[in-house]
Design a protein around this motif. Structure first.
Motif, PDB file in Angstrom:
ATOM      1  N   THR A 165       4.734  17.279   6.697  1.00 37.68           N
ATOM      2  CA  THR A 165       3.324  16.878   6.909  1.00 37.68           C
ATOM      3  C   THR A 165       2.817  16.294   5.581  1.00 37.68           C
ATOM      4  O   THR A 165       3.407  16.696   4.439  1.00 37.68           O
ATOM      5  CB  THR A 165       2.454  18.297   7.255  1.00 37.68           C
ATOM      6  OG1 THR A 165       1.047  17.653   7.224  1.00 37.68           O
ATOM      7  CG2 THR A 165       2.663  18.930   6.245  1.00 37.68           C
ATOM      8  N   GLY A 166       1.911  15.202   5.563  1.00 33.99           N
ATOM      9  CA  GLY A 166       1.555  14.439   4.473  1.00 33.99           C
ATOM     10  C   GLY A 166       2.305  13.743   3.766  1.00 33.99           C
ATOM     11  O   GLY A 166       2.100  13.347   2.807  1.00 33.99           O
ATOM     12  N   THR A 167       3.428  13.230   4.244  1.00 30.47           N
ATOM     13  CA  THR A 167       4.451  12.495   3.604  1.00 30.47           C
ATOM     14  C   THR A 167       3.984  10.734   3.764  1.00 30.47           C
ATOM     15  O   THR A 167       4.547  10.180   2.865  1.00 30.47           O
ATOM     16  CB  THR A 167       5.901  12.576   3.891  1.00 30.47           C
ATOM     17  OG1 THR A 167       5.941  12.678   5.477  1.00 30.47           O
ATOM     18  CG2 THR A 167       6.249  13.980   3.480  1.00 30.47           C
ATOM     19  N   GLY A 168       3.232  10.591   4.778  1.00 30.74           N
ATOM     20  CA  GLY A 168       2.891   9.315   4.768  1.00 30.74           C
ATOM     21  C   GLY A 168       3.254   8.368   6.043  1.00 30.74           C
ATOM     22  O   GLY A 168       3.411   7.330   6.086  1.00 30.74           O
TER      23      GLY A 168
ATOM     24  N   SER B   3       0.988  -1.153  -0.085  1.00 31.18           N
ATOM     25  CA  SER B   3      -0.019   0.038  -0.109  1.00 31.18           C
ATOM     26  C   SER B   3       0.803   1.286  -0.193  1.00 31.18           C
ATOM     27  O   SER B   3       0.498   2.269  -0.173  1.00 31.18           O
ATOM     28  CB  SER B   3      -0.922   0.061   1.132  1.00 31.18           C
ATOM     29  OG  SER B   3      -0.380   0.075   2.279  1.00 31.18           O
TER      30      SER B   3
ATOM     31  N   VAL C 294       2.097  14.200  -0.166  1.00 30.35           N
ATOM     32  CA  VAL C 294       1.151  13.166  -0.744  1.00 30.35           C
ATOM     33  C   VAL C 294      -0.228  13.425  -0.333  1.00 30.35           C
ATOM     34  O   VAL C 294      -1.294  13.177  -1.227  1.00 30.35           O
ATOM     35  CB  VAL C 294       1.511  11.985  -0.124  1.00 30.35           C
ATOM     36  CG1 VAL C 294       0.542  10.767  -1.074  1.00 30.35           C
ATOM     37  CG2 VAL C 294       3.060  11.592  -0.297  1.00 30.35           C
ATOM     38  N   ARG C 295      -0.456  13.909   0.592  1.00 27.67           N
ATOM     39  CA  ARG C 295      -1.852  14.443   1.129  1.00 27.67           C
ATOM     40  C   ARG C 295      -2.443  15.383   0.302  1.00 27.67           C
ATOM     41  O   ARG C 295      -3.530  15.300  -0.236  1.00 27.67           O
ATOM     42  CB  ARG C 295      -1.944  14.869   2.448  1.00 27.67           C
ATOM     43  CG  ARG C 295      -3.242  15.249   3.015  1.00 27.67           C
ATOM     44  CD  ARG C 295      -3.608  15.681   4.350  1.00 27.67           C
ATOM     45  NE  ARG C 295      -3.402  14.600   5.427  1.00 27.67           N
ATOM     46  CZ  ARG C 295      -2.081  14.913   6.147  1.00 27.67           C
ATOM     47  NH1 ARG C 295      -1.291  15.986   6.257  1.00 27.67           N
ATOM     48  NH2 ARG C 295      -2.021  13.972   7.181  1.00 27.67           N
TER      49      ARG C 295
ATOM     50  N   LEU D  61       0.612   6.224   7.578  1.00 29.66           N
ATOM     51  CA  LEU D  61       0.546   5.233   6.794  1.00 29.66           C
ATOM     52  C   LEU D  61       1.647   4.074   6.963  1.00 29.66           C
ATOM     53  O   LEU D  61       1.475   2.950   7.205  1.00 29.66           O
ATOM     54  CB  LEU D  61       0.565   5.421   5.184  1.00 29.66           C
ATOM     55  CG  LEU D  61       0.607   4.431   4.281  1.00 29.66           C
ATOM     56  CD1 LEU D  61      -0.731   3.678   4.175  1.00 29.66           C
ATOM     57  CD2 LEU D  61       0.694   5.047   2.825  1.00 29.66           C
TER      58      LEU D  61
ATOM     59  N   PHE E 156      -4.090   7.243  -7.199  1.00 30.14           N
ATOM     60  CA  PHE E 156      -5.110   7.915  -6.730  1.00 30.14           C
ATOM     61  C   PHE E 156      -6.378   8.109  -7.640  1.00 30.14           C
ATOM     62  O   PHE E 156      -7.600   8.034  -7.075  1.00 30.14           O
ATOM     63  CB  PHE E 156      -4.918   9.305  -5.986  1.00 30.14           C
ATOM     64  CG  PHE E 156      -4.056   9.161  -4.625  1.00 30.14           C
ATOM     65  CD1 PHE E 156      -4.445   8.536  -3.656  1.00 30.14           C
ATOM     66  CD2 PHE E 156      -2.741   9.859  -4.503  1.00 30.14           C
ATOM     67  CE1 PHE E 156      -3.667   8.314  -2.625  1.00 30.14           C
ATOM     68  CE2 PHE E 156      -2.053   9.955  -3.502  1.00 30.14           C
ATOM     69  CZ  PHE E 156      -2.498   9.164  -2.460  1.00 30.14           C
TER      70      PHE E 156
ATOM     71  N   ARG F  31      -3.237  13.825  -3.312  1.00 23.56           N
ATOM     72  CA  ARG F  31      -4.367  13.026  -3.037  1.00 23.56           C
ATOM     73  C   ARG F  31      -5.726  13.774  -3.208  1.00 23.56           C
ATOM     74  O   ARG F  31      -6.570  13.592  -3.917  1.00 23.56           O
ATOM     75  CB  ARG F  31      -4.449  12.427  -1.741  1.00 23.56           C
ATOM     76  CG  ARG F  31      -5.376  11.487  -1.485  1.00 23.56           C
ATOM     77  CD  ARG F  31      -5.249  10.586   0.023  1.00 23.56           C
ATOM     78  NE  ARG F  31      -6.214   9.547   0.265  1.00 23.56           N
ATOM     79  CZ  ARG F  31      -7.375   9.740   0.661  1.00 23.56           C
ATOM     80  NH1 ARG F  31      -7.975  11.029   0.982  1.00 23.56           N
ATOM     81  NH2 ARG F  31      -8.061   8.779   0.814  1.00 23.56           N
TER      82      ARG F  31
ATOM     83  N   MET G 165      12.251   6.117  -1.856  1.00 22.41           N
ATOM     84  CA  MET G 165      11.168   5.460  -1.189  1.00 22.41           C
ATOM     85  C   MET G 165      11.439   3.773  -1.156  1.00 22.41           C
ATOM     86  O   MET G 165      10.864   3.243  -0.335  1.00 22.41           O
ATOM     87  CB  MET G 165       9.785   5.620  -2.078  1.00 22.41           C
ATOM     88  CG  MET G 165       9.037   6.784  -1.706  1.00 22.41           C
ATOM     89  SD  MET G 165       8.926   6.991   0.088  1.00 22.41           S
ATOM     90  CE  MET G 165       7.592   5.976   0.336  1.00 22.41           C
TER      91      MET G 165
HETATM   92  N1  LIG Z   1       3.510   6.285  -0.249  1.00 22.54           N
HETATM   93  C1  LIG Z   1       2.271   6.524  -0.430  1.00 22.54           C
HETATM   94  N2  LIG Z   1       1.466   5.707  -1.194  1.00 22.54           N
HETATM   95  C2  LIG Z   1       0.260   5.900  -0.867  1.00 22.54           C
HETATM   96  N3  LIG Z   1      -0.544   6.770  -0.391  1.00 22.54           N
HETATM   97  C3  LIG Z   1       0.269   7.517   0.593  1.00 22.54           C
HETATM   98  C4  LIG Z   1       1.545   7.444   0.474  1.00 22.54           C
HETATM   99  N4  LIG Z   1       1.889   8.438   1.205  1.00 22.54           N
HETATM  100  C5  LIG Z   1       0.993   9.167   1.795  1.00 22.54           C
HETATM  101  N5  LIG Z   1      -0.201   8.325   1.211  1.00 22.54           N
HETATM  102  C6  LIG Z   1      -1.502   8.770   1.692  1.00 22.54           C
HETATM  103  O1  LIG Z   1      -1.586  10.266   1.911  1.00 22.54           O
HETATM  104  C7  LIG Z   1      -2.342  10.850   2.770  1.00 22.54           C
HETATM  105  C8  LIG Z   1      -1.379  11.619   3.767  1.00 22.54           C
HETATM  106  O2  LIG Z   1      -0.608  10.696   4.487  1.00 22.54           O
HETATM  107  P1  LIG Z   1      -0.528  10.482   5.962  1.00 22.54           P
HETATM  108  O3  LIG Z   1      -1.540  10.700   6.895  1.00 22.54           O
HETATM  109  O4  LIG Z   1       0.245   9.104   6.415  1.00 22.54           O
HETATM  110  O5  LIG Z   1       0.664  11.793   6.374  1.00 22.54           O
HETATM  111  P2  LIG Z   1       1.405  12.019   7.618  1.00 22.54           P
HETATM  112  O6  LIG Z   1       2.908  12.011   7.268  1.00 22.54           O
HETATM  113  O7  LIG Z   1       0.874  11.404   8.855  1.00 22.54           O
HETATM  114  O8  LIG Z   1       0.809  13.676   7.957  1.00 22.54           O
HETATM  115  P3  LIG Z   1       1.014  14.377   9.162  1.00 22.54           P
HETATM  116  O9  LIG Z   1       2.422  14.749   9.524  1.00 22.54           O
HETATM  117  O10 LIG Z   1       0.147  15.855   8.645  1.00 22.54           O
HETATM  118  O11 LIG Z   1       0.442  13.763  10.098  1.00 22.54           O
HETATM  119  C9  LIG Z   1      -3.071   9.440   3.388  1.00 22.54           C
HETATM  120  O12 LIG Z   1      -4.156   9.374   2.944  1.00 22.54           O
HETATM  121  C10 LIG Z   1      -1.899   8.400   2.919  1.00 22.54           C
HETATM  122  O13 LIG Z   1      -2.840   7.335   2.821  1.00 22.54           O
END
Ligand SMILES: Nc1ncnc2c1ncn2[C@@H]1O[C@H](COP(=O)(O)OP(=O)(O)OP(=O)(O)O)[C@@H](O)[C@H]1O
Ligand SMILES: [Mg+2]
Length: 466
Positions: free
Chosen positions: A174-177, A142, A361-362, A180, A329, A365, A150
Motif C-alpha cells: 500500500t502507498g508505493t505508487g 512525476s 510513499v503515502r 500513480l 513533497f 507524503r 525505481m
Molecule cells: N515515486 C513517486 N513519486 C512521487 N509521488 C509518489 C511516488 N509514489 C507514490 N507517490 C505518491 O504517494 C501517494 C500514494 O501513492 P498511490 O496512491 O499511487 O499508492 P498505491 O500503491 O496505489 O496505494 P494503495 O495500495 O493503498 O492503493 C500518492 O499521492 C502518490 O502520488
C-alpha cells in the motif's frame, strides 16, 4: 473571439475576389494563394482554415491537402470543387477534408460553413490544451526516485506505455505508487487523449461492480429503466484501471478473463457481444500468488494478467529515494501552503531514512505535509517529526507514547487540556492545531465549542488567516 486567419487557394482571381469580399464582412483575416506552392508557403506562417481549390495549375489539390494536414493536423480544409463530382468529394473527405463547397458558390452558405469550421478548430485547440494540462502531472517525470529499483520500474513503465494494448499488472504494498504508475502508463501512451477510468473492485458489491464495468440492457433488472454503458465502453480506445483486483468475485473474474481474451463482452441482460479496444491495468497490494494457491483467484486470469508486471518496491527497500521524495513533497507543500520551507537538516534526513515506512510513499507524503504546515523555520528538523510515527517507532511503546497513570484519568479532561495546549502552541490557529492532534478541522471546531475554549480565546487573540 480573436480574428481568424483564412487562406483562400484558387487560381482564378475572380473566385478569390468574391470569397474575400464576402468573408471580410465576417471579420476574418484573409490571405490568398493562386498556386499550390504559394499555398504551402502561406500556410507555414500559420492559418486557422484553408479553402482549397481541387484543381490547381502546379499540383493536385489532394496532394496539397495532405501536405497541409502534415504541416498542422489542427488546420481544417474545405475543398472547392467545380461541380458535384461524387468521386472527387469522397476522395477529398477520405484524405481528411473537413467539408466541401461546389461552384458556383452560394456565398451565404460559404460564410456559414467557414464559421462552423473555425468554431471546430477553436474547440479542438481548446480540447488539446485542456488534455495537455490534465496529462502533465502524470508524465514519467512525476515518478520520483533514482534508486536502481525505481529506475528499473521507470524503464519498464516506458516500455509498457509504448506497447499499445497489452494488459498490465501492478503489484506492491500500500502507498508505493501503483495508482500513480497506472496513470503515468495511460498518459504516456498513445491512449492519452482517450479516457482513463478507474474502479476499485473491493468498493462495490459484486452485482454493482458487474454493471459498472460491463453496463446493462434496459430491463435487465427491476431498476434498469434504460440501457447503461459500462466503464469498458466509456473508455473505448482508452484505459480501465481495476484497483484491488484480488478482491474481485470469482464469477466476475471469469467475465473479465473472457474480455481480456476476446476483447468482447456482454452487457448484463444482453445477448449480443460488444467489442471495444481498452487497455486493462490491474493493481493489487495483496499477494496474488497466495490468492491463487488458496483458490480465491482464478489461475487462468492470473496468468493472463501477469504477462506484463510492474512490481513497485516498498520504500524501505530503496532508502536513497526517501530524501528525494521528501524534497519533492517539501517543495510541493511549501508552494501549496505558502510556507518558506526549503529542505531537511541532515539529522532530519537521517531520521526519515532510518524509519521503516510501513505506509510507504503515502505515509512519507503525509508526514511531510504535516511538518511543512507546522514548522516555522527554513529547514525541517527531527523535532518537526516529533508527533509522528518516527518518534513513536523509536519509543517503541506501541501506544503512541502515552502511559495510562495507575489511578486512571478523566479522558474528557485530558482531551480538553490537549486541545487547549495545541491552540496555545499554534497561536490559536485551528487548522494547525487540528493537524497537531490528527483531527479534521470540523472535529477540532466541534471540540472547541464543546469545551467552551472558543470564547475565552477569541477576543484576546485575533486568529491569523487559516
Ligand atoms: N515515486 C513517486 N513519486 C512521487 N509521488 C509518489 C511516488 N509514489 C507514490 N507517490 C505518491 O504517494 C501517494 C500514494 O501513492 P498511490 O496512491 O499511487 O499508492 P498505491 O500503491 O496505489 O496505494 P494503495 O495500495 O493503498 O492503493 C500518492 O499521492 C502518490 O502520488
Ligand atoms: Mg491505489
Amino acid at each position: 473571439m480573436s480574428t481568424r486567419r483564412v487562406l483562400i487557394v484558387d487560381d482564378e482571381p475572380l473566385i478569390r475576389w468574391s470569397l474575400v469580399e464576402r468573408l471580410r464582412t465576417e471579420g476574418h483575416d484573409l490571405i490568398e494563394a493562386a498556386t499550390a506552392a504559394e499555398a504551402l508557403d502561406r500556410a507555414e506562417q500559420g492559418v486557422d482554415l484553408v479553402l482549397l481549390d481541387y484543381r490547381l495549375p502546379d499540383e493536385d489539390g489532394l496532394v496539397v491537402l495532405k501536405r497541409l494536414r502534415d504541416l498542422d493536423p489542427d488546420t481544417l480544409v474545405i475543398m472547392l470543387t467545380a461541380h458535384t463530382n461524387v468521386d472527387t468529394v469522397v476522395l477529398a473527405m477520405k484524405a481528411g477534408a473537413f467539408d466541401y463547397l461546389t461552384k458556383p458558390f452560394d456565398l451565404d452558405d460559404v460564410a456559414l460553413r467557414v464559421a462552423r469550421a473555425l468554431e471546430t478548430t477553436r474547440l479542438r485547440r481548446e480540447l488539446r490544451t485542456l488534455r495537455d494540462t490534465l496529462a502533465r502531472p502524470f508524465g514519467l517525470g512525476s515518478v520520483m526516485g533514482e534508486s536502481e529499483s525505481m529506475q528499473r520500474v521507470k524503464t519498464l513503465v516506458r516500455k509498457v506505455a509504448s506497447s499499445p494494448g497489452s494488459t498490465v499488472l501492478i503489484t506492491g504494498e500500500t502507498g508505493t505508487g501503483k495508482d500513480l504508475i497506472a496513470k503515468v502508463i495511460h498518459y504516456s501512451s498513445g491512449r492519452a487523449a482517450r479516457p482513463f477510468l478507474n474502479i476499485t473492485c473491493s468498493a462495490l458489491p459484486e452485482a454493482l461492480l458487474e454493471t459498472e464495468l460491463f453496463g446493462h440492457e434496459r430491463g435487465a433488472f427491476t431498476d434498469a429503466r434504460q440501457q447503461k454503458r459500462g466503464l469498458l465502453e466509456q473508455a473505448d480506445e482508452g484505459t480501465v484501471f481495476l484497483d484491488e483486483i484480488a478482491e474481485m468475485a470469482p464469477t466476475l473474474q471469469a467475465k473479465l478473463l473472457r474480455f481480456l481474451e476476446e476483447k468482447a463482452f456482454r452487457r448484463v441482460g444482453g445477448s449480443g457481444d460488444v467489442r471495444v479496444d481498452v487497455r486493462v491495468i490491474a493493481a493489487t497490494n495483496r499477494d496474488l500468488e497466495e490468492h491463487v494457491r488458496t483458490g480465491r483467484f482464478r489461475d487462468d486470469l492470473y496468468y493472463r494478467l501477469n504477462v506484463l508486471r510492474v512490481e513497485v518496491p516498498p520504500l524501505r527497500a530503496r532508502e536513497s529515494d526517501v530524501a528525494v521524495l521528501a524534497q519533492h513533497f517539501i517543495q510541493a507543500f511549501s508552494r501549496e501552503f505558502k510556507r518558506p520551507v526549503s529542505g531537511l537538516t541532515e539529522a532530519a534526513a537521517a531520521a526519515l531514512k532510518a524509519y521503516g515506512w510501513p505506509g510507504n510513499v503515502r505515509e512519507l507524503r503525509n508526514v511531510i505535509e504535516r511538518a511543512v504546515l507546522l514548522c516555522d523555520h527554513d529547514r525541517l528538523e527531527p523535532s518537526d517529526f516529533e508527533t509522528l510515527p518516527i518518534a513513536r517507532s523509536r519509543a517503541g511503546s506501541g501506544h503512541g507514547g502515552f502511559g495510562l497513570p495507575a489511578g486512571g484519568v478523566n479522558l474528557e479532561e485530558v482531551e480538553r487540556s490537549l486541545i487547549a495546549q495545541a491552540l496555545e502552541r499554534t497561536g490559536g490557529n485551528q487548522t494547525r492545531a487540528a493537524v497537531l492532534l490528527g483531527l479534521h478541522r470540523d472535529q477540532i471546531r466541534y471540540r472547541i465549542e464543546k469545551f467552551g475554549l472558543k470564547e475565552s480565546r477569541e477576543p484576546a487573540m485575533p486568529r491569523p488567516a487559516d
